[in-house]
Design a protein around this motif. Structure first.
Motif, PDB file in Angstrom:
ATOM      1  N   ASP A  58       2.712   1.659  -3.424  1.00  0.00           N
ATOM      2  CA  ASP A  58       1.903   2.017  -4.482  1.00  0.00           C
ATOM      3  C   ASP A  58       1.731   3.595  -4.250  1.00  0.00           C
ATOM      4  OD1 ASP A  58       1.463   0.383  -6.436  1.00  0.00           O
ATOM      5  OD2 ASP A  58      -0.594  -0.313  -5.840  1.00  0.00           O
ATOM      6  N   ASN A  59       1.422   3.965  -2.998  1.00  0.00           N
ATOM      7  CA  ASN A  59       1.276   5.546  -2.605  1.00  0.00           C
ATOM      8  C   ASN A  59       2.411   6.317  -3.237  1.00  0.00           C
ATOM      9  OD1 ASN A  59      -1.362   6.352  -1.472  1.00  0.00           O
ATOM     10  ND2 ASN A  59      -1.046   4.470  -0.655  1.00  0.00           N
TER      11      ASN A  59
ATOM     12  N   LEU B  13      -6.427   5.612  -3.089  1.00  0.00           N
ATOM     13  CA  LEU B  13      -6.084   4.781  -1.774  1.00  0.00           C
ATOM     14  C   LEU B  13      -7.068   3.683  -1.346  1.00  0.00           C
ATOM     15  CD1 LEU B  13      -4.412   5.008   0.841  1.00  0.00           C
ATOM     16  CD2 LEU B  13      -6.144   6.628   1.599  1.00  0.00           C
TER      17      LEU B  13
ATOM     18  N   ASN C 269      -6.575   0.765  -4.021  1.00  0.00           N
ATOM     19  CA  ASN C 269      -5.147   0.473  -3.597  1.00  0.00           C
ATOM     20  C   ASN C 269      -5.180  -0.541  -2.388  1.00  0.00           C
ATOM     21  OD1 ASN C 269      -2.345   0.061  -3.732  1.00  0.00           O
ATOM     22  ND2 ASN C 269      -2.152   1.903  -2.281  1.00  0.00           N
ATOM     23  N   PHE C 270      -5.491   0.010  -1.472  1.00  0.00           N
ATOM     24  CA  PHE C 270      -5.665  -0.868  -0.166  1.00  0.00           C
ATOM     25  C   PHE C 270      -6.310  -2.047  -0.280  1.00  0.00           C
ATOM     26  CE2 PHE C 270      -7.579  -2.306   3.794  1.00  0.00           C
ATOM     27  CZ  PHE C 270      -6.391  -2.476   4.630  1.00  0.00           C
TER      28      PHE C 270
ATOM     29  N   ALA D  44      -4.439  -4.603  -2.489  1.00  0.00           N
ATOM     30  CA  ALA D  44      -3.272  -5.134  -1.850  1.00  0.00           C
ATOM     31  C   ALA D  44      -3.621  -6.167  -0.768  1.00  0.00           C
ATOM     32  CB  ALA D  44      -2.612  -4.060  -1.037  1.00  0.00           C
TER      33      ALA D  44
ATOM     34  N   THR E  12       0.753  -1.389  -0.028  1.00  0.00           N
ATOM     35  CA  THR E  12      -0.198  -0.087   0.017  1.00  0.00           C
ATOM     36  C   THR E  12       0.926   1.221  -0.052  1.00  0.00           C
ATOM     37  OG1 THR E  12      -1.882  -1.003   1.111  1.00  0.00           O
ATOM     38  CG2 THR E  12      -1.958   1.191   1.308  1.00  0.00           C
TER      39      THR E  12
END
Length: 206
Positions: free
Chosen positions: A70-71, A142, A145-146, A149, A67
Motif C-alpha cells: 500500500d505504501n 501509514l 494502512n497498518f 492491514a 503494508t
C-alpha cells in the motif's frame, strides 16, 4: 477452468509458501489486481493440514507485505498524480465506478477510508494509489494502512484456518461441480447432434 485456476493457486502456495503470500499481497496492495485475498485464504487453509506453513507466520508476512504494498501504491499515486491514475485505470481495466466510489469515500471519511477500504470489493487495490493522488498526509495514511492491514489479514487468515478442516470436502465439491458441468456439456453436444441429424433427415431431397 475453475479447477485449473484453483489447482494453480494452491500449487503456488504449496511450492513457494510464505513467498507466494508475500508477493501476492505486495502486488495486490501496490495496485496490481492479483488474487491476493485468495492466496491468503489458501495459505491459511493449508496451514491447518501442513506443517510447512504456520498461521502466525502467514499473518506476519501478510501484514508486512500488505503494508509495504500500500505504501508503494501511495508513493506511485503521490508522484504520478491523476494522469498516472487514469493510465492505471486503462491498463488494468478498472471500472470508473470503483474510482468514483473511492473518491466519495475519501471525501467523506478521509484517512479512515484506508482502514475499511480493505473490506470493500475493488477498493483494496486502488486505495493506496488514490490516497497518494489525493495528497493524504503520509503519517495518517501509514497508521490507518497498518491498522487496516492487521485487522483484515487477521480476519481472513483466521477464517481460512478455521475452515481448513473442511478442505477435502470443499475440494471434492469442486471436483463434483466440474464433473457435473462436463456431463451437461456432453449431453448438450449429443442433443445438438441428434437435433441436426433429425432435421437433415426430415428435410426434402433437393
Amino acid at each position: 477452468m475453475t479447477q485449473s485456476i484453483f489447482d494453480f493457486l494452491r500449487d503456488a502456495v504449496v511450492h513457494y509458501g510464505y513467498w507466494a503470500v508475500g508477493v501476492a499481497l505486495l502486488l495486490e496492495n501496490t495496485g496490481i489486481p492479483v488474487p491476493g485475498e485468495t492466496i491468503l485464504l489458501l495459505a491459511s487453509f493449508l496451514a491447518y493440514s501442513q506443517d510447512e506453513l504456520q498461521l502466525s507466520w502467514i499473518i506476519v508476512v501478510a501484514i508486512v507485505a500488505a503494508t509495504i504494498g500500500d505504501n508503494l501504491g501511495f508513493i506511485a499515486g503521490y508522484y504520478g498524480g491523476r494522469r498516472l491514475l487514469d493510465r492505471y485505470q486503462n491498463i488494468f481495466r478498472i471500472k470508473s465506478a470503483t474510482l468514483q466510489k473511492g473518491e466519495r469515500l475519501f471525501a467523506r471519511y478521509g484517512a479512515a477510508t484506508v482502514f475499511f477500504a480493505r473490506f470493500v470489493f475493488g477498493m483494496r487495490v486502488v486505495a493506496g494509489p488514490m490516497a497518494g493522488v489525493l495528497r493524504m498526509p503520509w503519517k495518517k495514511f501509514l497508521i490507518f494502512n497498518f491498522l487496516g492491514a492487521a485487522l483484515w489479514v487477521s480476519v481472513i487468515s483466521s477464517a481460512g484456518y478455521l475452515f481448513g478442516r473442511h478442505w477435502d470436502r470443499m475440494e471434492n465439491a469442486i471436483k463434483r461441480l466440474d464433473l457435473a458441468v462436463g456431463i451437461v456439456v456432453v449431453v448438450a453436444i449429443v442433443a445438438l447432434w441428434w437435433w441436426n441429424w433429425r432435421k437433415a433427415k426430415a428435410a426434402p431431397p433437393e
